[in-house]
Design an enzyme around this catalytic site. Structure first.
Site, PDB file in Angstrom:
ATOM      1  N   GLY A   1      -6.077   3.333  -1.212  1.00 28.72           N
ATOM      2  CA  GLY A   1      -4.915   2.751  -0.546  1.00 28.72           C
ATOM      3  C   GLY A   1      -5.003   1.232  -0.463  1.00 28.72           C
ATOM      4  CB  SER A   2      -3.470  -1.099   1.966  1.00 25.86           C
ATOM      5  OG  SER A   2      -2.148  -0.659   1.689  1.00 25.86           O
ATOM      6  CB  THR A   3      -9.256  -0.370   1.563  1.00 33.33           C
ATOM      7  OG1 THR A   3      -9.302   0.655   0.566  1.00 33.33           O
ATOM      8  CG2 THR A   3      -9.002   0.264   2.923  1.00 33.33           C
ATOM      9  CG  LEU A   4      -8.030  -1.391  -4.968  1.00 36.44           C
ATOM     10  CD1 LEU A   4      -9.496  -0.987  -4.896  1.00 36.44           C
ATOM     11  CD2 LEU A   4      -7.276  -0.459  -5.918  1.00 36.44           C
ATOM     12  CE  LYS A   5      -1.334  -3.028  -0.353  1.00 35.61           C
ATOM     13  NZ  LYS A   5      -0.367  -2.795   0.738  1.00 35.61           N
TER      14      LYS A   5
END
Length: 596
Positions: free
Chosen positions: A325-329
């Site tokens: 999810g957004s932890t990859l951003k």
């Protein structure tokens, strides 16, 4: 009538006689030489072998199992210890009628068919004069019941043994693992000499990974016997060598805190010392009690664990694969900065959706009406999907995969415990090989926000976060700090860590992403601002949501209407203190909704 005169050839007769004498003499010499050679071989060259065989005719070699090494946490708390128990054991050769004896014991102590079957399995791989357990851990009532009938059971006795115990039960069950009885399958791959007299072997976790170091070295007793094979006296002893003790970097109190902090949710939490890679916590919930596995868990209990929907035997921290999810951003932001596709001030307008050129499909942002015009810091702080859709489109899946691979995505971390999953970092080649399909541009957008085919374990995310905190210094997660003998002498590590590396980026890129991650927790609009009031230090973090299912274009995701098992998973990664990091954390709460 004429007479024939026969003349004797004396010379020929003498020559024939001499030849016969020579042949006989040669044969005698050869026979004598053969006997002498054989005698020399038996008395000199083969002395040790035949003396040993002769000795074995009246000396039994009885194995002495070593004491298994202990396992401690970083503060000296025992996580795996050896405790004494009393077991019911049989020496087959001393029992007049084994079948009748087993039947009588079954009636006296209610032995199960499973216990009888295990006994026969052990009997087949052991010598008839060795003591074989038929029931471990007799309770006081069973001890008393057998004691009064002891005379009725020749060859049956009560023996004291040391068995494994795990004081912290489910809190560390996946990390420590457990030992179990040696099975027929184990015997196919084990060295018989190394496990003579042994009943247990490491099955999972560190007990399995460090089995060779923990088990120690077997010893032997030499016992003289009479012609009936009965023991007369002890001739000699080769004492066993105890296994090495493991001293872990794990903090069991932190482990308990992490486990309990998940509350009603299943999931995992990994905490690393980001400077060294040492594992401080590796919690997976739910856990299980490993103690019944040591002496043999019954079928009903094991089936209950296997069929539990919560999967308590599944090590989520190292095997669970979820969309990050957004932890990859933050990592995508670094990729954009380092590739030159964006700058810190580059802005993208977010109306609540994103469209590829000449495509009608709308890729939605989590915020229905959008974030407006956002730069990198705002996009990370408020977790704007549209910004990263656009960035992913311009980077392309090949550059995304190459960049994220530097942080360990899509590969095993090298942690010193068995069973780790590699996650998945998709590519064009991967999709063509596994699905025989081309890669589509829309799949790149999904990968750019950590959805779609991208899969990561909590351990991978914790390691990537540690590398982020270190500004490129790669670390390998490590559970075992050192191995020692019982006297404190160091022991060589059988699983040494792999060499680490370094990722080189511009200092400005690291600064930009760190600033944005601090704003996630401490900023007025940060998705993780809810925890900032509880902190007396500054933390860099990022929330994330892992989709459990895909919402159709014409549908709206409404969490309140979903069954619990259909809700999204909640992610959070962080390192602290932000200005001089010492710890990196990744946590996932299954079906926890949004990471914030």
């Amino acid at each position: 009538m004429s007479r024939h005169l026969t003349l004797r050839d004396t010379f020929l007769e003498n020559r024939l006689f001499v030849n016969r004498v020579v042949v006989a003499l040669v044969l005698a010499v050869l026979a004598g030489a053969g006997l002498a050679t054989r005698l020399i071989y038996l008395q000199v060259m083969g002395h040790e072998l035949y003396a040993s065989l002769s000795r074995e005719n009246h000396v039994k070699i009885s194995p002495l199992p070593p004491t298994r090494g202990l396992i401690y946490d970083r503060n000296g708390e025992l996580l795996a210890e050896n405790v004494p128990i009393y077991s019911l054991e049989i020496v087959p050769e001393q029992v007049p009628d084994l079948a009748q004896t087993l039947q009588a014991l079954q009636e006296l102590l209610s032995l199960s068919d499973e216990e009888i079957s295990r006994f026969h399995t052990l009997r087949r791989r052991n010598k008839s004069f060795e003591s074989i357990p038929v029931r471990f851990k007799l309770n006081d009532e069973e001890l008393a019941r057998f004691a009064v009938r002891l005379a009725d059971f020749p060859g049956v006795s009560i023996q004291g043994r040391l068995v494994r115990r795990y004081p912290y039960g489910h809190y560390a069950s996946h990390v420590i693992g457990y030992v179990g009885r040696i099975t027929e399958e184990d015997l196919k791959v084990l060295d018989p000499a190394a496990y003579r007299g042994a009943l247990h072997i490491g099955k999972t976790g560190l007990e399995k990974t460090y089995e060779t170091a923990l088990r120690g070295r077997i010893g032997y007793e030499e016992i003289e016997t009479n012609v009936q094979g009965r023991s007369i006296e002890l001739v000699g002893v080769t004492p066993p060598e105890s296994g090495a003790d493991l001293h872990l970097s794990l903090d069991i109190q932190l482990q308990k805190t992490a486990y309990d902090a998940l509350g009603e949710h299943n999931g995992a939490l990994v905490a690393l010392d980001n400077v060294t890679g040492k594992v401080l916590a590796l919690a997976s919930k739910p856990g299980f009690d490993p103690n019944p596995f040591v002496t043999g868990i019954d079928d009903a209990s094991y089936n209950a664990l296997q069929n539990d929907k919560a999967q308590p035997l599944y090590h989520r921290a190292i095997r669970g694969q979820y969309p990050p999810g957004s932890t990859l951003k933050p990592f995508m932001g670094l990729a954009g900065l380092e590739s030159g596709e964006i700058t810190v001030n580059h802005r993208v307008y977010c109306p609540g959706y994103y469209q590829l050129p000449n495509v009608d499909h709308r890729y939605r942002d989590w915020k229905k009406y959008g974030h407006g015009s956002v730069d990198l810091a705002t996009a990370i702080t408020e977790s704007c999907d549209v910004y990263f859709y656009d960035l992913a489109h311009h980077l392309g899946i090949d550059r995304i995969g190459g960049f994220l691979g530097q942080f360990g995505f899509g590969a095993k971390s090298g942690i010193d415990i068995t069973g780790e999953s590699a996650g998945l970092l998709p590519s064009r080649d991967w999709k063509r090989q596994t699905r025989n399909q081309p890669w589509f541009p829309g799949e790149t957008l999904s990968a750019g926000i950590g959805q779609g085919y991208v899969q990561a374990t909590p351990l991978q995310l914790a390691r990537a976060t540690a590398i982020l905190a270190n500004r490129g210094q790669v670390v390998t997660p490590r559970l075992v700090e050192r191995l020692e003998t019982t006297s404190g002498e160091p022991v060589a590590d059988p699983a040494p860590p792999s060499p680490d590396g370094k990722i080189f980026f511009q200092e400005a890129s690291w600064n930009a992403v760190t600033h944005a991650m601090v704003e996630v927790v401490h900023g007025a609009h940060g998705t993780g601002k809810g925890i900032s009031k509880q902190l007396d230090y500054r933390m860099a973090g990022k929330t994330g949501t892992a989709q459990v299912f895909t919402v159709r274009q014409d549908e709206e995701y409404r969490e309140s209407r979903l069954e619990e098992e259909m809700k999204d998973h909640a992610w959070f990664i962080a390192y602290a203190p932000a200005d001089a990091p010492r710890i990196a954390v990744a946590v996932i709460a299954e079906h926890g909704g949004h990471g914030g």
